[in-house]
Scaffold this motif. Structure first.
Motif, PDB file in Angstrom:
ATOM      1  N   LEU A   1      -8.343  -8.246 -12.463  1.00  0.00           N
ATOM      2  CA  LEU A   1      -8.191  -7.399 -11.282  1.00  0.00           C
ATOM      3  C   LEU A   1      -9.566  -7.024 -10.761  1.00  0.00           C
ATOM      4  CD1 LEU A   1      -6.164  -6.021  -9.432  1.00  0.00           C
ATOM      5  CD2 LEU A   1      -6.176  -4.057 -10.972  1.00  0.00           C
ATOM      6  N   VAL A   2     -10.082  -7.822  -9.819  1.00  0.00           N
ATOM      7  CA  VAL A   2     -11.379  -7.551  -9.203  1.00  0.00           C
ATOM      8  C   VAL A   2     -11.274  -6.288  -8.356  1.00  0.00           C
ATOM      9  CG1 VAL A   2     -13.187  -8.517  -7.722  1.00  0.00           C
ATOM     10  CG2 VAL A   2     -11.828 -10.028  -9.184  1.00  0.00           C
ATOM     11  N   GLU A   3     -12.364  -5.555  -8.255  1.00  0.00           N
ATOM     12  CA  GLU A   3     -12.344  -4.282  -7.530  1.00  0.00           C
ATOM     13  C   GLU A   3     -12.329  -4.510  -6.019  1.00  0.00           C
ATOM     14  OE1 GLU A   3     -15.278  -1.577  -8.897  1.00  0.00           O
ATOM     15  OE2 GLU A   3     -14.569  -1.588 -10.959  1.00  0.00           O
ATOM     16  N   ARG A   4     -11.178  -4.970  -5.556  1.00  0.00           N
ATOM     17  CA  ARG A   4     -10.972  -5.171  -4.119  1.00  0.00           C
ATOM     18  C   ARG A   4      -9.681  -4.481  -3.722  1.00  0.00           C
ATOM     19  NH1 ARG A   4     -12.959 -11.424  -4.628  1.00  0.00           N
ATOM     20  NH2 ARG A   4     -15.176 -10.952  -4.859  1.00  0.00           N
TER      21      ARG A   4
ATOM     22  N   HIS B 241      -6.898  -3.666  -6.350  1.00  0.00           N
ATOM     23  CA  HIS B 241      -7.431  -2.646  -7.270  1.00  0.00           C
ATOM     24  C   HIS B 241      -7.333  -1.261  -6.628  1.00  0.00           C
ATOM     25  CE1 HIS B 241     -10.503  -0.276  -9.395  1.00  0.00           C
ATOM     26  NE2 HIS B 241     -10.316  -1.099 -10.422  1.00  0.00           N
ATOM     27  N   ASP B 242      -7.669  -1.191  -5.332  1.00  0.00           N
ATOM     28  CA  ASP B 242      -7.590   0.090  -4.618  1.00  0.00           C
ATOM     29  C   ASP B 242      -6.141   0.569  -4.498  1.00  0.00           C
ATOM     30  OD1 ASP B 242      -8.594   2.258  -2.835  1.00  0.00           O
ATOM     31  OD2 ASP B 242      -7.491   1.131  -1.314  1.00  0.00           O
TER      32      ASP B 242
ATOM     33  N   ASP C 220       0.848  -1.188   0.000  1.00  0.00           N
ATOM     34  CA  ASP C 220       0.000   0.000   0.000  1.00  0.00           C
ATOM     35  C   ASP C 220       0.887   1.244   0.000  1.00  0.00           C
ATOM     36  OD1 ASP C 220      -1.616   2.261   1.127  1.00  0.00           O
ATOM     37  OD2 ASP C 220      -3.167   0.713   1.241  1.00  0.00           O
ATOM     38  N   PRO C 221       0.707   2.170  -0.959  1.00  0.00           N
ATOM     39  CA  PRO C 221       1.603   3.330  -1.048  1.00  0.00           C
ATOM     40  C   PRO C 221       1.448   4.311   0.115  1.00  0.00           C
ATOM     41  CG  PRO C 221      -0.241   3.584  -2.558  1.00  0.00           C
ATOM     42  CD  PRO C 221      -0.333   2.198  -2.003  1.00  0.00           C
TER      43      PRO C 221
ATOM     44  N   ASN D  44      -0.342  -6.420   0.839  1.00  0.00           N
ATOM     45  CA  ASN D  44      -1.558  -7.171   0.568  1.00  0.00           C
ATOM     46  C   ASN D  44      -1.207  -8.393  -0.259  1.00  0.00           C
ATOM     47  OD1 ASN D  44      -3.896  -7.390  -1.872  1.00  0.00           O
ATOM     48  ND2 ASN D  44      -4.627  -7.490   0.225  1.00  0.00           N
ATOM     49  N   LEU D  45      -1.787  -9.536   0.098  1.00  0.00           N
ATOM     50  CA  LEU D  45      -1.668 -10.754  -0.677  1.00  0.00           C
ATOM     51  C   LEU D  45      -3.045 -11.123  -1.193  1.00  0.00           C
ATOM     52  CD1 LEU D  45       0.986 -10.930   1.088  1.00  0.00           C
ATOM     53  CD2 LEU D  45       0.732 -13.416   0.930  1.00  0.00           C
ATOM     54  N   SER D  46      -3.152 -11.451  -2.478  1.00  0.00           N
ATOM     55  CA  SER D  46      -4.439 -11.830  -3.034  1.00  0.00           C
ATOM     56  C   SER D  46      -4.239 -12.673  -4.281  1.00  0.00           C
ATOM     57  CB  SER D  46      -5.284 -10.590  -3.360  1.00  0.00           C
ATOM     58  OG  SER D  46      -4.538  -9.638  -4.098  1.00  0.00           O
TER      59      SER D  46
END
Length: 433
Positions: free
Chosen positions: A155-158, A161-162, A130-131, A137-139
């Motif tokens: 790339l699901v909007e989770r 994606h954020d 996260d910047p 994050n792992l996904s």
């Protein structure tokens, strides 16, 4: 701890003849999903092996986490609520292989289904930072191979994606394949942005997860394959892909991923997950169960267990077991479960004497404890899952239903209890052979 630690000492099926990663590998994988299948030889890749069906049953998952089968959800709940910080870094077991590689020169990228013949890595875990917070994050994200060193990633909007939306320019990531099931389960878990999934995995492993640093990211030190990569701003068509419903997903414009460097263990064991089959279902569904259980507990504190069933794609159908104290508990629990997991279309609520992970036991409860006009409720025009091919695709809605398969409170419970043969649970055929 890595992938190999859960294979040593446990039953596996080992195939010694070369297997083709185009169709043949997947076809053999689904012959028997009950235990791990190790491919000693993959055609075209003499220096590596492959493995599938590592988490193909709840029993295997329980064994990997060193808990009883019924304790999986509680173990994952503890890990997500009380993650264990990582205790420093160690040397990696993987080694640098190539820069800007033609990826399928080095590792097999299977083709699972013949209709569209797409090559996919379905077992890849993407690690990003996260910047703003620096939290990793792992996904899981499926990766469609597009030649040379490029993939197109769904790339699901989770969370990822954020992270990408808040990153200036391309996003640098690591993609790992072939890790301990605890890391896979943690990566598939839905948590807050402040949760570091590696710390969740570390909690599941009692603090024994080894990690290392690579290009500014923390990755599992015993991974079989690691690719450092960049998610570019460019998009291309991705799909179609066979998803959890075992039907073809749609084609979308998705971001291109460019692999910078590729790392492998000296004797790599490539992790294979066949899309739409049992492992895919467990990795998607099981990590959702702790969250569903927590939400149901707010309504019915006596909830015992929650299971998203493989027959229901581990996503669309669920079973909730409760200790029923008053009439109405079952319906409240079922409504809470539907709200907790909006993709769920059907929920069956059973008494605590029914194993919610046993489809025969659940069907028996429905057969002997349900009257349709009294015990089934429907919720019309509800938002469902995009994975459900039966939904109304113009509105994205469907009808959900709740089945109360508990014993009626005004009846003698003895009338609904399964008769047992005395001593059957204690006796063994082996004693008489």
């Amino acid at each position: 701890m890595g992938l190999r630690s859960v294979l040593s000492g446990s039953p596996v099926t080992e195939l010694t003849e070369p297997v083709d990663p185009r169709f043949e590998l997947a076809a053999l994988s689904v012959q028997d999903e009950s235990q791990p299948l190790v491919f000693d030889s993959v055609a075209g890749y003499p220096d590596l092996s492959a493995v599938t069906n590592v988490v193909s049953s709840r029993e295997r998952i329980a064994g990997a986490l060193d808990v009883d089968r019924g304790e999986i959800v509680d173990a994952m709940t503890r890990a997500t609520t009380d993650p264990v910080p990582l205790d420093g870094t160690t040397a990696a077991t993987f080694e640098y292989v190539a820069t800007s590689p033609t990826v399928d020169d080095h590792v097999p990228i299977p083709t699972y289904y013949d209709e569209h013949e797409r090559q996919y890595i379905a077992s890849g875990i993407v690690i990003a930072k996260d910047p703003d917070t620096g939290v990793q994050n792992l996904s899981f994200h499926r990766l469609m191979y597009d030649g040379e060193n490029e993939f197109v990633m769904r790339l699901v909007e989770r969370h990822l994606h954020d992270i990408r939306s808040r990153t200036d320019g391309p996003l640098d990531v690591a993609i790992v394949v072939g890790v301990h099931p605890a890391v896979e389960l943690a990566a598939a878990t839905s948590g807050s942005p402040e949760m570091d999934e590696l710390e969740v995995a570390n909690a599941l492993l009692d603090g024994d997860l080894a990690v290392t640093k690579l290009d500014g990211l923390t990755v599992p030190a015993e991974a079989e394959l690691v690719m450092t990569a960049t998610i570019r701003d460019e998009t291309r068509a991705e799909g179609p892909f066979v998803d959890l419903s075992r039907t073809w997903d749609t084609v979308r414009q998705q971001p291109v991923v460019e692999v910078r460097d590729l790392y492998l263990r000296p004797d790599p064991m490539i992790r294979v997950v066949v899309p739409g089959k049992r492992e895919h279902a467990h990795l998607m569904g099981l990590p959702q169960e702790p969250r569903i259980k927590r939400i149901v507990e707010n309504t019915v504190p006596t909830v015992q267990e929650v299971v998203l069933t493989p027959g229901g794609c581990s996503w669309l159908h669920g079973v909730v077991s409760i200790e029923k104290r008053t009439e109405g508990d079952a319906k409240n629990a079922g409504l809470a479960a539907l709200a907790a997991h909006p993709s769920m279309k059907r929920v069956v609520v059973v008494d605590e004497d029914i194993d919610p992970a046993d489809p025969d036991a659940v069907e028996w409860a429905v057969a002997t404890r349900v009257q349709a006009d009294q015990d089934i409720e429907t919720v019309e025009n509800a938002k469902g899952s995009s994975l459900d091919p039966s939904q109304d695709f113009e509105t994205g809605t469907l009808t959900k239903w709740l089945v109360d398969a508990t014993v009626p409170s005004n009846r003698d419970r003895a009338e609904f209890t399964e008769a047992t043969v005395p001593g059957a649970a204690e006796i063994s055929l082996a004693e008489y052979q």
